[in-house]
Enzyme design. Structure first.
Site, PDB file in Angstrom:
ATOM      1  N   ASP A 129       0.859  -1.193   0.000  1.00 40.59           N
ATOM      2  CA  ASP A 129       0.000   0.000   0.000  1.00 40.59           C
ATOM      3  C   ASP A 129       0.891   1.238   0.000  1.00 40.59           C
ATOM      4  OD1 ASP A 129      -2.312   1.534   0.027  1.00 40.59           O
ATOM      5  OD2 ASP A 129      -2.633   1.337   2.187  1.00 40.59           O
ATOM      6  N   ASP A 145       2.838   2.184   7.980  1.00 39.36           N
ATOM      7  CA  ASP A 145       1.623   1.426   7.641  1.00 39.36           C
ATOM      8  C   ASP A 145       1.927   0.133   6.883  1.00 39.36           C
ATOM      9  OD1 ASP A 145      -1.061   0.950   7.628  1.00 39.36           O
ATOM     10  OD2 ASP A 145      -1.610   2.601   6.288  1.00 39.36           O
TER      11      ASP A 145
HETATM   12  P1  ATP Z   1      -5.604   1.910   8.018  1.00 42.51           P
HETATM   13  O1  ATP Z   1      -5.154   1.867   6.575  1.00 42.51           O
HETATM   14  O2  ATP Z   1      -5.780   0.596   8.633  1.00 42.51           O
HETATM   15  O3  ATP Z   1      -6.753   2.835   8.232  1.00 42.51           O
HETATM   16  P2  ATP Z   1      -4.036   3.960   8.776  1.00 42.51           P
HETATM   17  O4  ATP Z   1      -3.777   4.388   7.384  1.00 42.51           O
HETATM   18  O5  ATP Z   1      -5.052   4.679   9.563  1.00 42.51           O
HETATM   19  O6  ATP Z   1      -4.393   2.494   8.819  1.00 42.51           O
HETATM   20  P3  ATP Z   1      -1.263   4.532   9.380  1.00 42.51           P
HETATM   21  O7  ATP Z   1      -1.103   4.880   7.947  1.00 42.51           O
HETATM   22  O8  ATP Z   1      -0.270   3.619   9.989  1.00 42.51           O
HETATM   23  O9  ATP Z   1      -2.684   3.901   9.658  1.00 42.51           O
HETATM   24  O10 ATP Z   1      -1.287   5.849  10.240  1.00 42.51           O
HETATM   25  C1  ATP Z   1      -2.241   6.856  10.004  1.00 42.51           C
HETATM   26  C2  ATP Z   1      -1.619   8.229  10.151  1.00 42.51           C
HETATM   27  O11 ATP Z   1      -1.086   8.396  11.475  1.00 42.51           O
HETATM   28  C3  ATP Z   1      -0.462   8.486   9.228  1.00 42.51           C
HETATM   29  O12 ATP Z   1      -0.879   8.989   7.986  1.00 42.51           O
HETATM   30  C4  ATP Z   1       0.363   9.509   9.983  1.00 42.51           C
HETATM   31  O13 ATP Z   1      -0.163  10.803   9.771  1.00 42.51           O
HETATM   32  C5  ATP Z   1       0.119   9.114  11.424  1.00 42.51           C
HETATM   33  N1  ATP Z   1       1.200   8.252  11.938  1.00 42.51           N
HETATM   34  C6  ATP Z   1       1.265   6.902  11.837  1.00 42.51           C
HETATM   35  N2  ATP Z   1       2.370   6.423  12.419  1.00 42.51           N
HETATM   36  C7  ATP Z   1       3.040   7.490  12.898  1.00 42.51           C
HETATM   37  C8  ATP Z   1       4.278   7.653  13.626  1.00 42.51           C
HETATM   38  N3  ATP Z   1       5.021   6.614  13.955  1.00 42.51           N
HETATM   39  N4  ATP Z   1       4.665   8.900  13.964  1.00 42.51           N
HETATM   40  C9  ATP Z   1       3.901   9.964  13.618  1.00 42.51           C
HETATM   41  N5  ATP Z   1       2.736   9.886  12.946  1.00 42.51           N
HETATM   42  C10 ATP Z   1       2.297   8.668  12.588  1.00 42.51           C
HETATM   43 MN    MN Z   2      -2.110   4.682   6.130  1.00 40.19          MN
END
Ligand code: ATP
Ligand code: MN
Length: 253
Positions: free
Chosen positions: A190, A207
């Site tokens: 992704d 992610d």
């Molecule tokens: P899903 O696709 O299951 O909905 P997601 O896209 O919500 O997952 P992530 O992409 O891992 O999950 O995280 C979402 C957001 O959180 C990211 O776009 C980023 O802005 C923030 N984020 C994630 N991990 C971190 C980190 N380690 N430090 C700072 N910000 C983070």
């Molecule tokens: Mn994400």
């Protein structure tokens, strides 16, 4: 403190009958009983002391900032049981030789999913890829290194904060992409500017729950899709590149 989250949960619970569904949805979804118990456990183990505000509310997970007992920020990713895409999880899990899941139990599938993200992050980190360091995972909660500044401002995804010098940034990204595939032997699955953080003009890839090992029969298809997405996005940022160029650079068999 986490007790605050519980108080919030209790409050939401007692107001249950008064409020309409949409209003209490998010709170109840994140802080269900088992999630709270998991957070308590992590607090007791010393991983987390204070839970702060939300960075992001995604489709399947909420990311919050936390602070540990040494006053360091960390990122707390909480998968919501209620809104998870189990079909997708099942699809990505079943081809992975590291997981042998025969259960139809949704909670167990989520827990495997979170374990998978933890293992992928660890494997990537050890291979030298710039990803957040994974501290621990428990049930539907994943604790990882916070990517952002000292005051707790999180780094933004490239989608929201395009690089100042796209060519330079793209080259740095390709280095990470190659390490990802050739050293960690994983395919992201992704990869896009939503899942690449612009941390002081350097890419940090996040992610990785859906990332698969190269042995997975779907890895080739996912890799081609990732390359296409990246090429498309960086061309829009005026970087001259192509699928063939990236494919050759990655030099995968
Ligand atoms: P899903 O696709 O299951 O909905 P997601 O896209 O919500 O997952 P992530 O992409 O891992 O999950 O995280 C979402 C957001 O959180 C990211 O776009 C980023 O802005 C923030 N984020 C994630 N991990 C971190 C980190 N380690 N430090 C700072 N910000 C983070
Ligand atoms: Mn994400």
């Amino acid at each position: 403190k986490i007790a605050k989250a519980d108080a919030k949960h209790q409050k939401l619970h007692s107001e249950k009958r008064k409020k309409d569904n949409s209003e209490r949805k998010v709170g109840n979804e994140i802080f269900d009983k088992l999630t709270l118990e998991t957070l308590y456990k992590l607090a007791n183990q010393g991983y987390i002391d204070i839970l702060n505000g939300a960075i992001s509310t995604g489709k399947e997970a909420n990311v919050l900032t936390g602070i540990d007992k040494n006053e360091n920020f960390l990122a707390v990713k909480i998968y919501r049981i209620a809104t998870s895409d189990f079909k997708k999880m099942d699809y990505y899990l079943k081809g992975d030789p590291r997981f042998n899941i025969k259960t139809k139990n949704k909670r167990k599938i989520i827990y495997s999913w979170v374990t998978k993200e933890f293992k992928n992050l660890t494997r990537l980190y050890e291979a030298g890829v710039r990803v957040p360091k994974a501290f621990t995972s428990a049930n539907n909660v994943l604790l990882i290194e916070f990517i952002g500044d000292e005051t707790g401002n999180p780094a933004q995804p490239v989608k929201n904060q395009p690089p100042k010098n796209p060519d330079e940034f793209f080259n740095k990204l390709l280095v990470q992409f190659k390490l990802f595939v050739n050293e960690a032997k994983l395919v992201h699955g992704d990869l896009s500017n939503y899942n690449i953080l612009n941390f002081n003009e350097k890419p940090v890839i996040i992610d990785v729950s859906q990332s698969v090992v190269l042995d997975n029969p779907i890895s080739r298809e996912l890799l081609e899709r990732d390359i296409n997405t990246i090429v498309h996005e960086y061309r829009k940022l005026c970087v001259k590149t192509s699928f063939e160029e990236v494919w050759e650079y990655l030099d995968c068999k």
